[in-house]
Design an enzyme around this catalytic site. Structure first.
Site, mmCIF file in Angstrom:
data_model
loop_
_atom_site.group_PDB
_atom_site.id
_atom_site.type_symbol
_atom_site.label_atom_id
_atom_site.label_comp_id
_atom_site.label_asym_id
_atom_site.label_seq_id
_atom_site.Cartn_x
_atom_site.Cartn_y
_atom_site.Cartn_z
ATOM 1 C CG ASP A 345 45.716 36.872 42.630
ATOM 2 O OD1 ASP A 345 45.647 37.937 43.248
ATOM 3 O OD2 ASP A 345 44.723 36.279 42.168
ATOM 4 C CG ASP A 605 42.391 32.415 41.180
ATOM 5 O OD1 ASP A 605 42.878 33.531 41.468
ATOM 6 O OD2 ASP A 605 41.456 31.902 41.804
#
Length: 608
Positions: A345, A605
């Site tokens: 990410d 996250d």
């Protein structure tokens, strides 16, 4: 809400469900129904009183708790099943043969039986204990996180466990609080919502009446009521989690281990049969031939390999635990070591998830300095109060605020999503009055008195910044006494502040080390393509970033296809990253790579 005695979906409409009608969807969902109940009946809650306590309890029983379903296996059943895995079964066979040998021929074989039993139990118990410890650590972490929700029931505001929120609840969303479930905003002023964990967007977005707020996001400014539209596994967050929960493949370590053991055991079995037949043809005693072949077979089985591997990985778990890492599965240690592709990410993982001012600060008034622009930007905020949002934090941390105390601020208009700017009225140390504003460049440009002169230059610069994924915030002020209607008190466009969510200090080094170890890193983000390309450029990851249009949105059933690697593997391997993707896209990317025999790691996250 529908009477529980009535059918959830009318008989005359069941054919639509079977045909996958858009009114219901393939699973009975759609625009009309939620888990088989009419949405209009669920969401038609009195906004002034909310649900009654009795109704909320009935809905809680019907729709379930607002929690994600987790697979919970009985630990003792799990321990028992460990004894009937392929490798333990082979050891049981060896133990059985040794017992027969001890009973019929050589009592010394009981020593071998004891050693094999010790190896069997040691192997199973060590792995079980380490995974049990990891499970306890994860459970303790989850128990410490008990989200709450502020709801309206029976006309009163209550703070309840977020797991008790039900569809149709009137939820109060306020600054600093998380959104407990998927909600639809009711009447009220717009709020700012941080959706970085869901979309990868670094800055908060503006949500208005009728907008949807997703479970897992956080309200950063404002306060508003909303009606809960989905809970638990039916939320955007929950559906994403279900994709992961459906993956139950054998670990890479187990596959390799079983392949090695199967090959060695098969080869050993063939040799033992050959030896037994040869001894019998040469006239050896049957019991001697059987005993000799048994010893040969047992010695050909790599019995101690599993114990050695399990112990080694257990030591690895302990080492990682000292670094504050929780290893949920013992085999994850080997998979991490053998990983050759890392999908990461962007926001909060590769980057700081915190905007920072860039050196580039174009100015459009002769003689003005960068410090002047930053000072006027700070004056367009409540500098004596704690920052209200990410942009105020960015501006107020850029300069020394002490000199600003010489100014008076009799009037301040906070950021308004409609006009896209803040505005303040100031009185300087010399008694002169003026206004300052900061906001969207195109808005402030339209206000500027020299709009026609600087329009082309400003628009070109803003477009250039946008192509590089750099965000911009314009600053303007008035000249002349603001209470006098003269030509001198018109707005002057001062400059454009530029900012970007910067990479973490160690990100570039980490990616470089990954490449040195043969691990290819691919950025997968829900943020805009231009921002993803700029971040890839800064981190030397390559700039071949593809958008979501290159990946189809597939249903969970379609994502189970075994041809994903063949269809999309080459394109995914050639790309350096993907932008503006949804959770289904990320699942598709990882699954296609796995089907191409890649060992893939996924980190981030966020939910998306």
């Amino acid at each position: 809400m529908a009477d529980e005695k009535q059918p959830l979906i009318p008989e005359e409409d069941k054919a639509k469900v079977q045909e996958g009608s858009t009114e219901y969807g393939a699973n009975g969902e759609g625009d009309l129904y939620y888990m088989g109940v009419l949405k209009s009946e669920i969401y038609d809650t009195d906004h002034h009183t909310g649900l009654t306590q009795a109704e909320s309890e009935r809905r809680l029983e019907k729709f379930g708790r607002n929690e994600l379903e987790e697979k919970e296996d009985d630990k003792w059943v799990k321990l028992a099943l460990e004894f009937v895995q392929p490798m333990p079964i082979i050891i049981w066979v060896a133990i059985f043969v040794e017992v027969i040998s001890a009973l019929l021929m050589d009592p010394v074989s009981w020593i071998d039986v004891f050693i094999l039993l010790m190896l069997q139990f040691l192997n199973v118990v060590v792995g079980f204990y380490e995974e049990l410890q990891a499970g306890n650590a994860i459970a303790a972490l989850k128990s410490s996180l008990k989200p709450e929700a502020f709801v309206k029931r029976d006309g009163k505001y209550l703070t309840i466990n977020a797991g008790e929120v039900v569809p149709g609840d009137i939820v109060c969303l306020g600054a600093g609080g998380s959104v407990p479930a998927d909600c639809k905003l009711l009447t009220g002023k717009p709020v700012q919502c941080d959706q970085a964990a869901l979309t990868g967007e670094s800055l908060p977005v503006t949500l208005r009446e009728g907008s949807s707020a997703m479970m897992g996001s956080t309200i950063t400014r404002g306060e508003i009521e909303a009606v809960c539209t989905a809970t638990g596994g039916m939320t955007f967050f929950g559906k994403t989690a279900m994709l992961i929960n459906n993956v139950d493949d054998m670990a890479h370590f187990e596959k390799i281990f079983y392949q090695i053991n199967f090959s060695l055991t098969s080869l050993g079995g063939i040799c033992c049969v050959s030896v037994f037949m040869t001894l019998m043809l040469r006239g050896a005693e049957p019991l001697f031939a059987l005993a000799f072949s048994t010893v040969l077979f047992v010695s050909s089985i790599p019995i101690a390999m599993r114990v050695v591997c399990t112990t080694t990985m257990a030591l690895g778990c302990r080492t990682l635990a000292k670094e504050k890492a929780i290893v949920a599965r013992l085999s994850a240690v080997e998979e991490l070591a053998g990983m050759d592709t890392l999908c990461s990410d962007k926001t909060g993982t590769l980057t700081m998830n915190k905007m920072e001012l860039q050196e580039d600060l174009p100015m459009f008034v002769p003689g003005i300095t960068k410090h002047d622009v930053l000072t006027f930007a700070a004056l367009a905020a409540r500098w004596k109060e704690p920052p209200k949002d990410a942009l105020d934090t960015l501006v107020l941390n850029a300069i020394d605020l002490t000199p600003l105390d010489a100014y008076q601020q009799p009037e301040f208009i906070p950021f308004d999503p409609v006009i896209k700017r803040t505005e303040a009225t100031l009185i300087g140390p010399d008694g002169s009055s003026f206004k300052v504003t900061k906001g969207a460049p195109h808005v402030l440009l339209a206000m500027a008195h020299n709009h026609d002169e600087i329009k082309e230059t400003v628009e070109t610069k803003v477009l250039e910044l946008a192509k590089r994924g750099i965000r911009s915030l314009a600053v303007a002020k008035t000249e002349g006494p603001i209470y006098e209607k003269t030509e001198d008190n018109k707005w002057v466009f001062l400059g454009i502040m530029t900012f970007l969510d910067p990479p973490r200090p160690d990100t570039k080094i980490t990616i470089k080390k990954c490449l040195e170890f043969g691990v290819v890193t691919k950025m997968i983000t829900g943020d805009h393509k231009a921002i993803a390309v700029e971040m890839c450029r800064r981190l030397d990851m390559g700039t071949n970033v593809l958008g979501a249009e290159n990946l189809p949105v597939k249903t969970p059933k379609e994502l189970e296809s075994k041809t994903l690697g063949q269809e999309f593997g080459p394109m995914i391997l050639a790309a350096d990253g993907f932008a503006q993707v949804f959770p289904e896209h990320k699942y598709l990317i990882v699954e296609a790579l796995r089907q191409g025999d890649r060992i893939v790691g996924m980190t981030g996250d966020g939910v998306n």
